[in-house]
Structures are given as structure tokens and as C-alpha cells.
Design a protein around this motif. Structure first.
Motif, PDB file in Angstrom:
ATOM      1  N   MET A 174     -25.364  20.953-107.559  1.00  0.00           N
ATOM      2  CA  MET A 174     -25.163  20.527-108.940  1.00  0.00           C
ATOM      3  C   MET A 174     -25.787  21.570-109.860  1.00  0.00           C
ATOM      4  SD  MET A 174     -23.580  17.671-108.367  1.00  0.00           S
ATOM      5  CE  MET A 174     -23.446  17.092-110.067  1.00  0.00           C
ATOM      6  N   LEU A 175     -25.026  21.957-110.869  1.00  0.00           N
ATOM      7  CA  LEU A 175     -25.534  22.819-111.937  1.00  0.00           C
ATOM      8  C   LEU A 175     -25.640  21.941-113.181  1.00  0.00           C
ATOM      9  CD1 LEU A 175     -23.261  25.971-111.384  1.00  0.00           C
ATOM     10  CD2 LEU A 175     -25.482  25.481-110.358  1.00  0.00           C
ATOM     11  N   PRO A 176     -26.757  21.241-113.354  1.00  0.00           N
ATOM     12  CA  PRO A 176     -26.814  20.211-114.399  1.00  0.00           C
ATOM     13  C   PRO A 176     -26.654  20.765-115.802  1.00  0.00           C
ATOM     14  CG  PRO A 176     -28.971  20.560-113.381  1.00  0.00           C
ATOM     15  CD  PRO A 176     -27.983  21.295-112.544  1.00  0.00           C
ATOM     16  N   ASP A 177     -27.144  21.965-116.048  1.00  0.00           N
ATOM     17  CA  ASP A 177     -27.056  22.520-117.397  1.00  0.00           C
ATOM     18  C   ASP A 177     -25.651  23.015-117.725  1.00  0.00           C
ATOM     19  OD1 ASP A 177     -29.813  22.060-117.783  1.00  0.00           O
ATOM     20  OD2 ASP A 177     -30.266  23.899-116.675  1.00  0.00           O
ATOM     21  N   GLN A 178     -24.835  23.191-116.698  1.00  0.00           N
ATOM     22  CA  GLN A 178     -23.430  23.569-116.888  1.00  0.00           C
ATOM     23  C   GLN A 178     -22.491  22.399-116.600  1.00  0.00           C
ATOM     24  OE1 GLN A 178     -25.637  25.726-115.042  1.00  0.00           O
ATOM     25  NE2 GLN A 178     -25.957  26.685-117.051  1.00  0.00           N
ATOM     26  N   ALA A 179     -23.050  21.225-116.320  1.00  0.00           N
ATOM     27  CA  ALA A 179     -22.269  20.009-116.030  1.00  0.00           C
ATOM     28  C   ALA A 179     -21.211  20.270-114.970  1.00  0.00           C
ATOM     29  CB  ALA A 179     -21.633  19.463-117.315  1.00  0.00           C
TER      30      ALA A 179
ATOM     31  N   LEU B   3     -15.825  19.527 -99.421  1.00  0.00           N
ATOM     32  CA  LEU B   3     -15.860  18.070 -99.451  1.00  0.00           C
ATOM     33  C   LEU B   3     -14.692  17.484-100.246  1.00  0.00           C
ATOM     34  CD1 LEU B   3     -19.674  17.538 -99.992  1.00  0.00           C
ATOM     35  CD2 LEU B   3     -18.374  16.812 -97.994  1.00  0.00           C
ATOM     36  N   VAL B   4     -14.173  18.241-101.193  1.00  0.00           N
ATOM     37  CA  VAL B   4     -13.099  17.773-102.068  1.00  0.00           C
ATOM     38  C   VAL B   4     -11.921  18.733-101.963  1.00  0.00           C
ATOM     39  CG1 VAL B   4     -12.429  17.280-104.459  1.00  0.00           C
ATOM     40  CG2 VAL B   4     -14.737  16.696-103.665  1.00  0.00           C
ATOM     41  N   PHE B   5     -10.714  18.178-101.842  1.00  0.00           N
ATOM     42  CA  PHE B   5      -9.489  18.968-101.836  1.00  0.00           C
ATOM     43  C   PHE B   5      -8.594  18.490-102.972  1.00  0.00           C
ATOM     44  CE2 PHE B   5     -11.082  20.063 -97.786  1.00  0.00           C
ATOM     45  CZ  PHE B   5     -10.389  21.180 -97.321  1.00  0.00           C
ATOM     46  N   PRO B   6      -7.787  19.381-103.541  1.00  0.00           N
ATOM     47  CA  PRO B   6      -6.872  18.944-104.596  1.00  0.00           C
ATOM     48  C   PRO B   6      -5.791  18.037-104.032  1.00  0.00           C
ATOM     49  CG  PRO B   6      -6.383  21.202-103.967  1.00  0.00           C
ATOM     50  CD  PRO B   6      -7.644  20.820-103.235  1.00  0.00           C
TER      51      PRO B   6
ATOM     52  N   VAL C 215     -15.628  20.412-111.413  1.00  0.00           N
ATOM     53  CA  VAL C 215     -15.921  20.480-109.987  1.00  0.00           C
ATOM     54  C   VAL C 215     -15.223  21.717-109.429  1.00  0.00           C
ATOM     55  CG1 VAL C 215     -14.011  18.891-109.463  1.00  0.00           C
ATOM     56  CG2 VAL C 215     -15.800  19.287-107.768  1.00  0.00           C
ATOM     57  N   LEU C 216     -15.972  22.501-108.672  1.00  0.00           N
ATOM     58  CA  LEU C 216     -15.434  23.682-108.005  1.00  0.00           C
ATOM     59  C   LEU C 216     -15.413  23.408-106.505  1.00  0.00           C
ATOM     60  CD1 LEU C 216     -17.232  26.526-110.019  1.00  0.00           C
ATOM     61  CD2 LEU C 216     -14.994  25.484-110.418  1.00  0.00           C
ATOM     62  N   ILE C 217     -14.323  23.798-105.857  1.00  0.00           N
ATOM     63  CA  ILE C 217     -14.085  23.388-104.475  1.00  0.00           C
ATOM     64  C   ILE C 217     -13.855  24.604-103.583  1.00  0.00           C
ATOM     65  CG2 ILE C 217     -13.248  21.126-105.161  1.00  0.00           C
ATOM     66  CD1 ILE C 217     -10.385  22.176-104.760  1.00  0.00           C
ATOM     67  N   GLY C 218     -13.549  24.338-102.307  1.00  0.00           N
ATOM     68  CA  GLY C 218     -13.487  25.401-101.313  1.00  0.00           C
ATOM     69  C   GLY C 218     -12.122  25.968-101.028  1.00  0.00           C
ATOM     70  N   HIS C 219     -11.054  25.212-101.315  1.00  0.00           N
ATOM     71  CA  HIS C 219      -9.699  25.660-101.021  1.00  0.00           C
ATOM     72  C   HIS C 219      -8.746  25.187-102.112  1.00  0.00           C
ATOM     73  CE1 HIS C 219     -10.408  26.933 -96.788  1.00  0.00           C
ATOM     74  NE2 HIS C 219     -11.316  25.964 -96.812  1.00  0.00           N
ATOM     75  N   ALA C 220      -7.861  26.083-102.552  1.00  0.00           N
ATOM     76  CA  ALA C 220      -6.793  25.764-103.486  1.00  0.00           C
ATOM     77  C   ALA C 220      -7.379  25.194-104.780  1.00  0.00           C
ATOM     78  CB  ALA C 220      -5.772  24.831-102.847  1.00  0.00           C
TER      79      ALA C 220
ATOM     80  N   ASP D 257      -9.443  14.131-108.037  1.00  0.00           N
ATOM     81  CA  ASP D 257      -9.210  14.637-106.690  1.00  0.00           C
ATOM     82  C   ASP D 257     -10.217  14.081-105.688  1.00  0.00           C
ATOM     83  OD1 ASP D 257      -6.895  16.510-107.007  1.00  0.00           O
ATOM     84  OD2 ASP D 257      -8.251  17.355-108.506  1.00  0.00           O
ATOM     85  N   ILE D 258     -11.356  13.610-106.151  1.00  0.00           N
ATOM     86  CA  ILE D 258     -12.291  12.944-105.244  1.00  0.00           C
ATOM     87  C   ILE D 258     -11.644  11.668-104.710  1.00  0.00           C
ATOM     88  CG2 ILE D 258     -14.543  11.845-105.023  1.00  0.00           C
ATOM     89  CD1 ILE D 258     -15.588  13.736-107.166  1.00  0.00           C
ATOM     90  N   ALA D 259     -11.073  10.872-105.600  1.00  0.00           N
ATOM     91  CA  ALA D 259     -10.389   9.648-105.164  1.00  0.00           C
ATOM     92  C   ALA D 259      -9.200   9.975-104.271  1.00  0.00           C
ATOM     93  CB  ALA D 259      -9.937   8.853-106.385  1.00  0.00           C
ATOM     94  N   ALA D 260      -8.478  11.036-104.588  1.00  0.00           N
ATOM     95  CA  ALA D 260      -7.327  11.422-103.767  1.00  0.00           C
ATOM     96  C   ALA D 260      -7.765  11.857-102.375  1.00  0.00           C
ATOM     97  CB  ALA D 260      -6.551  12.535-104.454  1.00  0.00           C
ATOM     98  N   THR D 261      -8.899  12.535-102.285  1.00  0.00           N
ATOM     99  CA  THR D 261      -9.404  12.941-100.973  1.00  0.00           C
ATOM    100  C   THR D 261      -9.840  11.723-100.165  1.00  0.00           C
ATOM    101  OG1 THR D 261     -10.134  15.063-101.902  1.00  0.00           O
ATOM    102  CG2 THR D 261     -11.037  14.447 -99.765  1.00  0.00           C
TER     103      THR D 261
END
Length: 275
Positions: A164-169, A176-179, A209-214, A221-225
């Protein structure tokens, strides 16, 4: 200069910039995230294909600041094979990972890269570059940027971090999350644990949120995953082979891109190749 094949997206938050390099399709759309503070850079993940690791390194050099740390989010090789390039280009940077991730790379990294070279040839590393230091969970300050690092278990990988980067929200969720537009890498049967982790992440406070693929990805996208994993869990409970699992999962999500990811992930899920 040759045109860049990967894609870079930059978001600026005051004196801090977040550069998100995404490899093209044949590089599995892997992301590497560069946090640029006033005087230093921190890099998360180092790509899979060596040519895209080279392109990433070329981009980093245009920023004109030293790389102080390279942090590996988890032990799957699509996020550290490129250290063969990155470590050479930035030799002063500490290569860091959670202790559990470092130990997994030490234990299995060579066998994994030997397996990957049979598939991808010399586009990937022939041996792992090992982390030179561990990083503890907790709050860290790198060049005025605050990082809250958490160690998580049994998600997409056995061991991984979320940052988490709290100051950058902003949340760095990695794999952990995919589109919702793409299939998910389900390479281990941690369905219950992964779903629980995602429910927790969904309650966090963040704007990006920044993710690992695509991607790109957002909160939806959290709910979709979660929904994808619930279906994958049910299919895994009744499928008797990697081929059967992959066939049913692709049929359940016919509109998602990169169906080949399902075939490849199923081989790992059913123990036919190394994760």
C-alpha cells in the motif's frame, strides 16, 4: 532507437511518480512498477522475457535517478527471470524479497528456469538471480515515499506481498488481482485462501490498483477475480486432469482474453510442470 514494444503508464502524485511498464502479449503482459521519488527509484518486479527486461532497463535509465532497491513480489519466474538483465544494468541496487519468497527462489529457482527454457528458450534466463537481502513486512520509507508492505500466504502464489502506498492512495496487488477482461493464472489450489485475501483487499482504502498482468484494473476487478476463482474452485473439485480443468474453465469464461494462460496454468495446477 527502435520503437518501444512495451507500454508505460505514468501517474504523478505531487513529487512522486508511479511508472507502470507492461510487456506486450508475448511477454504475458507482465508489469514492472517503478516508484520515482525526488532522488531515487524503487523497482517492483523485473519481467519474464529478457528482451523486455532490457527495454525496461532502458526506460529506467531515461529517468536519470539511481535504482536503490529492486523488490520481487513473489516467487513465480515471470516476475524475476529478467533480473539476469536488471541486476547487471543496476549493480548497486539491493535485490530484495520477503524471506519466504527468497527461500522459494533459492529452493526451486534453478529447476523452474530449466523448465521454462525448454518452453521459451533463451528468451528467458537460464538461472535465477537470487535476492541479496530480505525485506520485512511493515512500514518503510524510501526517498520520502511511504510503503506499507504485507506478507500474505496462499493466494496466487504460496507466498507474496501486497504493498500500500497510502500517500498516493494506491495498492500494488501484483498477481492477486486480474482484470475482468483476461483469464487468471490459477497455478495452485489456494482458492479459498486467495478468495479470502481478495475480500480483505476489497475493504481497503485506495483509489488506484496496480497489478501483475494485463489491465488496467480497478476496484471492480477484485470482485471479478473473486467470481472467477469461485468458478475455478468448483471446476477443480470435479475435473480429473489439467486438460479437463482448462476446457471447462475456458467454456465458463468464453469472453476473457488469453485462453492459453489457462492451458499453461492448468499444467502447473495439476503438477505437470513446475510453477
Amino acid at each position: 532507437m527502435s520503437p518501444r514494444l512495451g507500454q508505460v503508464t505514468t501517474r504523478r502524485h505531487g513529487g512522486v511518480s508511479l511508472h507502470d511498464y507492461q510487456a506486450p502479449q508475448d511477454g504475458l503482459f507482465v508489469h514492472s512498477i517503478i516508484i520515482e521519488g525526488p532522488t531515487e527509484l524503487v523497482l517492483f518486479d523485473a519481467q519474464f522475457m529478457l528482451d523486455y527486461a532490457t527495454e525496461l532497463a532502458d526506460y529506467i535509465e531515461t529517468l536519470g535517478k539511481p535504482v536503490e532497491r529492486i523488490i520481487i513480489s513473489h516467487a513465480h519466474p515471470d516476475h524475476w527471470s529478467g533480473l539476469a538483465v536488471i541486476a547487471r544494468r543496476f549493480p548497486r541496487a539491493a535485490i530484495m524479497a520477503l524471506a519466504s519468497v527468497r527461500d522459494a527462489i533459492i529452493a526451486d529457482g534453478q529447476a523452474i528456469m530449466t523448465s521454462r527454457q525448454r518452453i521459451f528458450g533463451n528468451r528467458v534466463a537460464d538461472a535465477p538471480v537470487l535476492p541479496t537481502a530480505t525485506i520485512e513486512p511493515g512500514t518503510h520509507m524510501f526517498d520520502t515515499v511511504r510503503f506499507d508492505i504485507e506478507a500474505l500466504e496462499e493466494g496466487e502464489a504460496q507466498h507474496q506481498m501486497v504493498v500500500m502506498l497510502p500517500d498516493q492512495a494506491t495498492m500494488l496487488a501484483f498477481d492477486l488481482v486480474f482484470p475482468a477482461s483476461h483469464h487468471v493464472f490459477t497455478v495452485a489450489a489456494y482458492f479459498d485462501g486467495w478468495i479470502a485475501l481478495l475480500h480483505d483487499l476489497a475493504r481497503r482504502s485506495f483509489d488506484s490498483v496496480l497489478i501483475g498482468h494485463a489491465g488496467p484494473a480497478g476496484r471492480d476487478d477484485i470482485a471479478a477475480t473473486i467470481a472467477y476463482l469461485q468458478t475455478a474452485r468448483a471446476i477443480h473439485a470435479r475435473a480429473d486432469s489439467a486438460a479437463h480443468y482448462a476446457e471447462q474453465l475456458k467454456a465458463a469464461f468464453p469472453m476473457r482474453a488469453e485462453s492459453g494462460w489457462v492451458d499453461f496454468a492448468a499444467l502447473m495446477l495439476y503438477g505437470e510442470i513446475q510453477p
